[in-house]
Design an enzyme around this catalytic site. Structure first.
Site, PDB file in Angstrom:
ATOM      1  N   GLU A  60     -13.268 173.257 118.865  1.00 12.38           N
ATOM      2  CA  GLU A  60     -13.265 174.693 119.165  1.00 12.38           C
ATOM      3  C   GLU A  60     -13.866 175.524 118.038  1.00 12.38           C
ATOM      4  O   GLU A  60     -14.612 176.483 118.292  1.00 12.38           O
ATOM      5  CB  GLU A  60     -11.839 175.167 119.479  1.00 12.38           C
ATOM      6  CG  GLU A  60     -11.336 174.756 120.855  1.00 12.38           C
ATOM      7  CD  GLU A  60     -10.882 173.298 120.914  1.00 12.38           C
ATOM      8  OE1 GLU A  60     -10.752 172.685 119.836  1.00 12.38           O
ATOM      9  OE2 GLU A  60     -10.684 172.786 122.027  1.00 12.38           O
ATOM     10  N   HIS A 129      -0.957 175.684 127.487  1.00 15.84           N
ATOM     11  CA  HIS A 129      -1.889 176.005 128.573  1.00 15.84           C
ATOM     12  C   HIS A 129      -1.542 177.335 129.240  1.00 15.84           C
ATOM     13  O   HIS A 129      -2.064 177.633 130.304  1.00 15.84           O
ATOM     14  CB  HIS A 129      -1.870 174.897 129.631  1.00 15.84           C
ATOM     15  CG  HIS A 129      -2.537 173.622 129.203  1.00 15.84           C
ATOM     16  ND1 HIS A 129      -2.080 172.873 128.151  1.00 15.84           N
ATOM     17  CD2 HIS A 129      -3.639 172.974 129.673  1.00 15.84           C
ATOM     18  CE1 HIS A 129      -2.868 171.798 128.006  1.00 15.84           C
ATOM     19  NE2 HIS A 129      -3.819 171.846 128.901  1.00 15.84           N
TER      20      HIS A 129
END
Lengths: 327, 351
Positions: A60, A129
C-alpha cells in the site's frame, strides 16, 4: 438516463476519465484481471490495457508512493486501496508526502492523485474490512476528503476528483455499492453539483441531520419515520468532509435550529466533533438544543455479529432526534 | 564482492577491466573542483549554523566523491530524487547556495524548482523518495523516454519498508531507476551491524536488482561505475543498485554528538581515505595541477564562501499569508475565513 449501481457508476466514471485523458492511470491490488475485489474496476484493464490499469504488488505504501512519482511525471493516478483497514501502511506516504508536496514546494508542485477507499461497515466483513478512518485524513491539511453516497454522485465526484489538481481521498461506502440510481453520464458540468458542496437530500424545517456515506440512507429513513411524530427533518449529505461546506451546513441549521451529526466512525474526535463545533460557533443564537452526535461507539470495530449494535441505526438516530426536541 | 576502486588513497591509479574510464586531466580537475566547492559550501554552512544563522545543517563532509562521481555519471536530462544530504550532487546540477540554504534557515521547506534542475526537493522522511523515484521511472517507461531516474538514500533508509517496496516494485516493473546508496557507516548513532545482517548490495541482488559495490571515496570509481550502470539501465535492462562505501566525517546533523557513539580512531582512520586528498595526490603525481589551476580554484572557493555568507542573511522571509494559498489548488472558504481572522487579529494590535 441509465440506471446503474453505485459500483458501476464508479466504473463508468473511471472509464470516462481514462478515455478523456491519456495520462489517467488506474492502479491497485487486483484491479486488472479481477476488476477489484468489489469489481469496481471490472473490464477496465481489458479495454485500456495493463499500462493504463495497473495490477500492483501488494504494497500500500508503494501504491501511493509510486503514484506520487507518476504524478510528478505528469500522470493522473487513481489508486485503489483494497479495504479501508489496509490504508494504514500507506499513511506516511499520504499524510507526509502526498498531502504536503504542494505546501513544501510553495505551490510549485501539484499532485493530482485520487485514492479510492471502500469505507465503512454493514456488510458483515471480517476485521480490518469495515473501518471509517476519514478523521485521520480530514485532520491533514493538503488533502481533499470526499465521500459519495449515491450512483450519480459517485460517478461525477470521481470524475471531478480525477480531473482536479489536488490529492483526493475518495471514500466509497461499501454497503451502498449495490444501490441503484439514475446517472446522467453526459450531463454538463454546470448541471452537476461540485464535489466540494454539501447537498440537501431531504428538505425539512424542524431539525437538520448532517451525515455522509452509508449513513445518508439511514438518516433518510429516520426522517421518514419521524414524520409520524409530526417532525419535518432536513437531511444533508455533506459529500465533502474536508474542506467542509460550512455555508450549506449553517444555512440549514439557522433555519431548523436543531442539528444532529450522524456518522459510522467512532464518536470521539470524529467528524461529528468538528461539525458540532462549527455549528455551535456559527449558529449559537439560533440553536434550540446542543448539537448532538450519533456515531459508532469508541471501540475497535467489533466482529460482524455485533456490527448492527455497534453502528448507528434508525433507532439511535431517532433517539438523538428525541433528545434534541426534549431540550 | 570487493568495492571497485580506480584511485587508491595514495593517489595511484588502478585501471579496472570492467569499468574503463578515460582518466584525462580535464575530467580529474573537473571532479576535484566540484568536490572542493561542495566542501567549501559545507564549511561555510557549518559556520553559519554555529553562528545561529541556520537552524540545522546536515554535513556532506566526506561524501563528496560518492555524490559528485554519481551525479556526473548520469545525464543532465535524468531526473534525480535525493534524500537530504545531497548538497554536492545538487551543486553539480546548478542549484545555488541560496536555494540550498533557505530550507535550513527555516524560511521555506524547499528552495528550488525541481523541474528546472531535474532534481526533486529534499525528502526528510527516510526512503519515501525511493517510491517516488520508482513511480517517476514507471512514467518514463510509459513515455518511452530516453531517461533514467537516479535516487539517493543511506544505509539507515534501507531498513525502511518503503525502500524494500521500491526495490521490489522497480525490479518487477523493470523501471529505469538507479538506486544509489551512500553507505556512510552510521544511521545517526546506529551502525550497519545493528541494522542488517546481509550487506546492502547482496540484499539488492535478492530483489532482482543489478547490484554493484564501489569505493565511495574514490570519485573516479564512482563516476565510472555510475556511468556504466546508467548506460545499462538506459538500455532497458531494468533497475540497478549501487552501494558506495563512504563515511560521514561529521555528525548526522549539527545537533548530533557523534562523540557519544564513535571513536576518534575510527574517524582518523577514515581521514586517511579522504576523497579530496587522494585526488590532490593524483593531480600532483600526474603533473595535472599547476599553480594557476590551484590558485584559480582557491579563489573560486573563497568567492563561494563569501557568497554563501552574504546570501544567507539576505534570504527572503516567508509570509504566513502566502501559506494559505499553498495547501490546495483552490483556497477553501474555511481557510479564507481563518486567514481573515488572523489578519484582523494582527491588525488589532497597536505597535
Amino acid at each position: 438516463m441509465p440506471v446503474l449501481t453505485l459500483s458501476k457508476a464508479l466504473n463508468t466514471g473511471m472509464r470516462r476519465a481514462l478515455e478523456d485523458d491519456p495520462k489517467v492511470v488506474v492502479m491497485g491490488e487486483d484491479v486488472g484481471g479481477l476488476g477489484g475485489v468489489f469489481r469496481v474496476t471490472d473490464g477496465l484493464q481489458k479495454d485500456f490495457g495493463s499500462q493504463r490499469v495497473i495490477d500492483t504488488p501488494l504494497a500500500e505504501s508503494g501504491i501511493v508512493g509510486t503514484a506520487i512519482g507518476l504524478a510528478l511525471r505528469g500522470y493522473r493516478p487513481v489508486c485503489e486501496i483494497q479495504f479501508d483497514g489496509f490504508v494504514y501502511p500507506a499513511f506516511n506516504q499520504i499524510v507526509s508526502q502526498l498531502a504536503k508536496m504542494r505546501a513544501r514546494t510553495a505551490g510549485r508542485l501539484s499532485l493530482p492523485v485520487v485514492i479510492r477507499i471502500p469505507v465503512g461497515g454493514g456488510i458483515g466483513a471480517v476485521e480490518h474490512h469495515s473501518e471509517s478512518n476519514e478523521a485521520y485524513f480530514a485532520h491533514t491539511a493538503g488533502l481533499r476528503v470526499v465521500c459519495c453516497s449515491d450512483p450519480q454522485d459517485a460517478h461525477w465526484m470521481l470524475r471531478e476528483a480525477i480531473s482536479g489538481s489536488d490529492p483526493v481521498i475518495f471514500y466509497e461506502p461499501k454497503r451502498r455499492y449495490w444501490t441503484k440510481g439514475e446517472v446522467a453520464e453526459d450531463a454538463t458540468d454546470s448541471s452537476v453539483l461540485a464535489m466540494t458542496k454539501a447537498r440537501v437530500v431531504r428538505p425539512g424545517t424542524d431539525l437538520t441531520l448532517l451525515t455522509y456515506g452509508g449513513m445518508v440512507q439511514v438518516c433518510l429513513q429516520a426522517a421518514e419515520a419521524a414524520v409520524e411524530d409530526g417532525r419535518d427533518i432536513e437531511v444533508i449529505d455533506l459529500r465533502s468532509l474536508s474542506p467542509l461546506d460550512a455555508e450549506t451546513i449553517t444555512a440549514s441549521v439557522n433555519r431548523t435550529g436543531r442539528a444532529v451529526v450522524v456518522h459510522e466512525a467512532p464518536t470521539f474526535a470524529g467528524l461529528g466533533a468538528e461539525i458540532g463545533s462549527l455549528v455551535t460557533e456559527r449558529c449559537f443564537y439560533r440553536l434550540q438544543a446542543p448539537v448532538l452526535r450519533v456515531g459508532a461507539f469508541d471501540l475497535p470495530y467489533p466482529p460482524a455479529k455485533l456490527e448492527e449494535q455497534f453502528l448507528p441505526d434508525i433507532d439511535r438516530v431517532l433517539d438523538a432526534v428525541d433528545r434534541s426536541f426534549a431540550w | 564482492m570487493k568495492p571497485v576502486q580506480l584511485l587508491d588513497p595514495a593517489g595511484d591509479l588502478h585501471p579496472h577491466p570492467d569499468w574503463p574510464l578515460d582518466i584525462t586531466p580535464e575530467l580529474t580537475r573537473d571532479l576535484y573542483r566540484k568536490m572542493r566547492l561542495a566542501r567549501r559550501l559545507d564549511e561555510e554552512a557549518l559556520a553559519l549554523q554555529r553562528q545561529g544563522e541556520l537552524g540545522l545543517w546536515l554535513q556532506v563532509l566526506g561524501q563528496e566523491a560518492s555524490q559528485v562521481g554519481s551525479i556526473t555519471g548520469v545525464r543532465a536530462s535524468d531526473h534525480v530524487f535525493p534524500s537530504y544530504r545531497e548538497h554536492a550532487a545538487a551543486m553539480c546540477r546548478g542549484i545555488t547556495p541560496a536555494e540550498l540554504l533557505i530550507q535550513w534557515r527555516g524560511n521555506a521547506h524547499s528552495g528550488w524548482d525541481p523541474e528546472r534542475y531535474r532534481f526533486h526537493i529534499y525528502t526528510l522522511v527516510l526512503a519515501a523518495q525511493l517510491l517516488h523515484a520508482t513511480g517517476y521511472a514507471m512514467g518514463v517507461q510509459r513515455d518511452g523516454a530516453d531517461e533514467l531516474v537516479l535516487t539517493y538514500f543511506g544505509d539507515g533508509s534501507s531498513s525502511e519498508g518503503d525502500a524494500n517496496e521500491a526495490f521490489n516494485w522497480a525490479a518487477a516493473a523493470g523501471a529505469p531507476v538507479l538506486f544509489f546508496c551512500q553507505n556512510n557507516g552510521w544511521a545517526i548513532s546506529t551502525p550497519p551491524q545493528i541494522q542488517m545482517r546481509a550487506p546492502l548490495h547482496q540484499r539488492a541482488a535478492g530483489f532482482g536488482l543489478d547490484a554493484h559495490l564501489v569505493d565511495g571515496n574514490d570519485v573516479l570509481a564512482v563516476h565510472a561505475v555510475t556511468r556504466g550502470v546508467a548506460d545499462q539501465v538506459r538500455s532497458g535492462s531494468g533497475p540497478a543498485f549501487i552501494e558506495a562505501i563512504t563515511y560521514r566525517m561529521a555528525g548526522h546533523s549539527t545537533s548530533d554528538d557523534p562523540g557519544r557513539y564513535r571513536t576518534d580512531s575510527e574517524v582518523d582512520g577514515w581521514r586517511t581515505r579522504d576523497p579530496l586528498a587522494r585526488m590532490e595526490l593524483l593531480l600532483e603525481k600526474q603533473g595535472w595541477s599547476d599553480a594557476a589551476y590551484l590558485s584559480e580554484l582557491d579563489l573560486e572557493c573563497k568567492e563561494l564562501g563569501t557568497e554563501v555568507r552574504r546570501i544567507c542573511k539576505e534570504l527572503p522571509l516567508p509570509e504566513l499569508d502566502e501559506r494559505f494559498d499553498q495547501v490546495l489548488a483552490e483556497r477553501p472558504e474555511l481557510l479564507t475565513e481563518q486567514r481573515a481572522g488572523y489578519r484582523d487579529l494582527v491588525a488589532s494590535f497597536v505597535d
